[in-house]
Design an enzyme around this catalytic site. Structure first.
Site, PDB file in Angstrom:
ATOM      1  N   LYS A   5      -0.431 -15.545  14.407  1.00  0.00           N
ATOM      2  CA  LYS A   5       0.284 -14.294  14.663  1.00  0.00           C
ATOM      3  C   LYS A   5      -0.327 -13.640  15.899  1.00  0.00           C
ATOM      4  O   LYS A   5      -1.557 -13.638  16.061  1.00  0.00           O
ATOM      5  CB  LYS A   5       0.155 -13.384  13.439  1.00  0.00           C
ATOM      6  CG  LYS A   5       0.975 -12.098  13.523  1.00  0.00           C
ATOM      7  CD  LYS A   5       0.907 -11.313  12.216  1.00  0.00           C
ATOM      8  CE  LYS A   5       1.772 -10.053  12.254  1.00  0.00           C
ATOM      9  NZ  LYS A   5       1.728  -9.302  10.969  1.00  0.00           N
TER      10      LYS A   5
ATOM     11  N   SER B 249       6.158  -8.021   8.902  1.00  0.00           N
ATOM     12  CA  SER B 249       6.044  -8.175  10.334  1.00  0.00           C
ATOM     13  C   SER B 249       5.636  -9.573  10.785  1.00  0.00           C
ATOM     14  O   SER B 249       5.771  -9.901  11.961  1.00  0.00           O
ATOM     15  CB  SER B 249       5.047  -7.161  10.884  1.00  0.00           C
ATOM     16  OG  SER B 249       3.744  -7.437  10.391  1.00  0.00           O
TER      17      SER B 249
ATOM     18  N   SER C  18       3.617  -7.628   4.803  1.00  0.00           N
ATOM     19  CA  SER C  18       4.023  -8.409   5.972  1.00  0.00           C
ATOM     20  C   SER C  18       3.801  -9.906   5.918  1.00  0.00           C
ATOM     21  O   SER C  18       4.238 -10.611   6.821  1.00  0.00           O
ATOM     22  CB  SER C  18       3.335  -7.875   7.223  1.00  0.00           C
ATOM     23  OG  SER C  18       4.076  -6.808   7.737  1.00  0.00           O
TER      24      SER C  18
HETATM   25  N1  GLN Z   1       6.874  -3.154   6.411  1.00  0.00           N
HETATM   26  C1  GLN Z   1       5.669  -2.370   6.361  1.00  0.00           C
HETATM   27  C2  GLN Z   1       5.577  -1.489   7.574  1.00  0.00           C
HETATM   28  O1  GLN Z   1       6.495  -1.465   8.293  1.00  0.00           O
HETATM   29  C3  GLN Z   1       4.475  -3.262   6.248  1.00  0.00           C
HETATM   30  C4  GLN Z   1       4.098  -3.921   7.509  1.00  0.00           C
HETATM   31  C5  GLN Z   1       2.879  -4.771   7.386  1.00  0.00           C
HETATM   32  O2  GLN Z   1       2.499  -5.197   6.298  1.00  0.00           O
HETATM   33  N2  GLN Z   1       2.224  -4.981   8.514  1.00  0.00           N
HETATM   34  O3  GLN Z   1       4.626  -0.830   7.810  1.00  0.00           O
END
Ligand code: GLN
Length: 484
Positions: A76, A151, A175
């Protein structure tokens, strides 16, 4: 070979049926062919990857290979990798070349794994669909009109399309588990503090945790053996003895007590996902587990609490992007204050700005007590819910996401609908617990994940619970059709 497990790839490399250079080239070719359609990678650097592959082949020939030596792994783009462009999905870091390695990256390097490239992600890991990336949407290999989740959507799409054998991700509120669910993969968010955050670009430091994404639970265990471990450079890294995460893979499930939180099977869950999750739980019963109903009464507060705490931490973490030290700087400005303003106005996207505004607001002198402090107290209650639950069961099971992959654009302009994607995942981050998603079936042709939540430090057991299920089901071996 593209469909092989990490174990099979390691065996092929050890017996010289394939070299690391050949294996790496195989995946680079797939990236070349498929990435223009899927956009899972922001940066590939074949020369760098192949140099590492050559070094791995030398190690293998010398007889000093570890389990992942020579295997290409995608990362990532939130992990700094020395000499690699590291963008975090943002215009702010579009041209940033990391001067050092994240701990997780150096662990893979030492293991002799090959860095296959940097995967697309929501900007600064804020999002559930990969649509907030400055580098464009990622398409779900199961249906190119749909999102892969986020994400860590680039990592998920890369593995689902077999452009990478496995990948790293991060999970602040869901995410890894949500994109794993939407792409038919296995993904594990470990207990907070198991994988070092050093060199992992910060979003919400008290929640961020790195972990593996792969086809199977067994592959996750192999990845964890490399990724996990104490690192003095991260003050929240846990000093614990090195573990073998494969140790419980073959442990039978007879007598396992599974808790089913009634709040996870209520309003908000789609019928298709509910059906698949129930079938998976039935399969666990056949394997000798039994189930008990439990309650996590504060579940409904987890999203509001998260959207106070995570933006608060983000607003502080993102203050470093000022156009002075690194990253983007606005080309034209009048004075220093104007430079800061223009740099941040141009460098950050809309979702990141929304979080900075919320975070600054809830931390401001007049509102700190009303929002930030209250949220911290409820965070404690949410963690306490799990303490009570684990008195009644060994693991908790439920959905990882409320629905399957949704259409690109469907939720992009409705932040609340997007935030609800993490209804079943966020509490786990707030409590610092480990959570995993494994493929459990399909609804209308789209993958559905089963979430398994364990008590602190029960990763090895959870991976075993995933592996035993994957010995009698084949959901994790399914590959999207039409992606040749
Ligand atoms: N969807 C959540 C957010 O937008 C979690 C994102 C994540 O776990 N990095 O913050």
């Amino acid at each position: 070979m593209i469909d092989s497990s990490l174990k099979q790839m390691a065996a092929a490399l050890a017996s010289k049926r394939i070299s690391s250079v050949e294996l790496t080239q195989l995946f680079l070719d797939r990236i070349d062919r498929l990435n223009p359609r899927i956009n899972a990678f922001i940066t590939v650097d074949p020369e760098r990857s192949l140099t590492q592959a050559k070094a791995a082949d030398v190690r293998i020939a010398r007889g000093d290979a570890g389990p992942l030596t020579g295997i290409p792994i995608a990362h990532k783009d939130i992990f700094c990798a020395k000499g690699w462009r590291t963008t975090c999905g943002s215009r702010m870091l579009d041209n940033f070349i990391a001067p050092y390695d994240a701990h997780v990256i150096s662990q893979f390097d030492q293991a002799g794994a090959v860095n296959l490239g940097k995967t697309n992600m929501d900007e600064f890991a804020m999002g559930s669909s990969n649509e907030t990336s400055y580098f464009g949407v990622v398409r779900n290999p199961w249906d190119l009109a749909r999102v892969p989740g986020g994400s860590s959507g680039g990592s998920a799409a890369a593995v689902a399309a077999r452009m990478a054998p496995a990948a790293t991700g991060t999970d602040t509120g869901g995410s890894m588990r949500q994109p794993a669910s939407l792409c038919g993969l296995s993904g594990l968010k470990p207990t907070y503090g198991i994988c070092s955050r050093y060199g992992m670009i910060a979003f919400a430091s008290s929640l961020d945790q790195a972990g593996p994404m792969a086809k199977s639970a067994e592959d996750l265990a192999w990845m964890m053996n490399v990724m996990a471990g104490f690192d003095a450079r991260d003050s929240t890294s846990l000093e614990r003895a090195k573990e073998d995460y494969t140790r419980d893979l073959d442990r039978p499930l007879a007598g396992l007590k599974i808790g089913l939180p009634k709040e996870y099977f209520a309003d908000g869950l789609s019928d298709g996902v509910a059906r698949v999750v129930q079938e998976a739980i039935d399969q666990y019963r056949k394997l000798g587990a039994h189930t008990v109903e439990i309650s996590l009464p504060n579940t409904r507060l987890s999203i509001p609490v998260y959207y106070v705490l995570a933006p608060a931490e983000a607003s502080s973490n993102l203050s470093r992007y000022d156009g002075v030290r690194y990253g983007y700087r606005a080309p034209e400005y009048s004075d220093l204050a104007d430079m800061y303003c223009k740099t941040r106005a141009q460098g950050f996207g809309a979702e990141v700005k929304r979080r900075i505004l919320i975070g600054t607001y809830v931390l401001s002198a007049g509102y700190y007590d009303a929002y930030y402090l209250q949220a911290q107290k409820i965070r404690r209650l949410i963690a306490q819910d799990f303490v009570e639950a684990f008195k009644k069961c060994d693991v908790i099971m439920g959905p990882a996401a409320p629905g399957t992959a949704f259409k690109i654009g469907e939720k992009a302009h409705d932040p609340v609908a997007m935030y609800l994607e993490d209804l079943y995942t966020i509490a786990v981050n707030l409590a610092g617990l480990p959570g995993m998603s494994i493929p459990a079936g399909f609804s209308d042709g789209l993958p559905v994940g089963l979430q398994i939540i364990g008590n602190y430090f029960s990763e090895a057991r959870m991976l075993g619970i995933g592996h035993q299920y994957q010995q009698v089901t084949d959901w994790h071996t399914r590959m999207p059709e039409g992606i040749a």
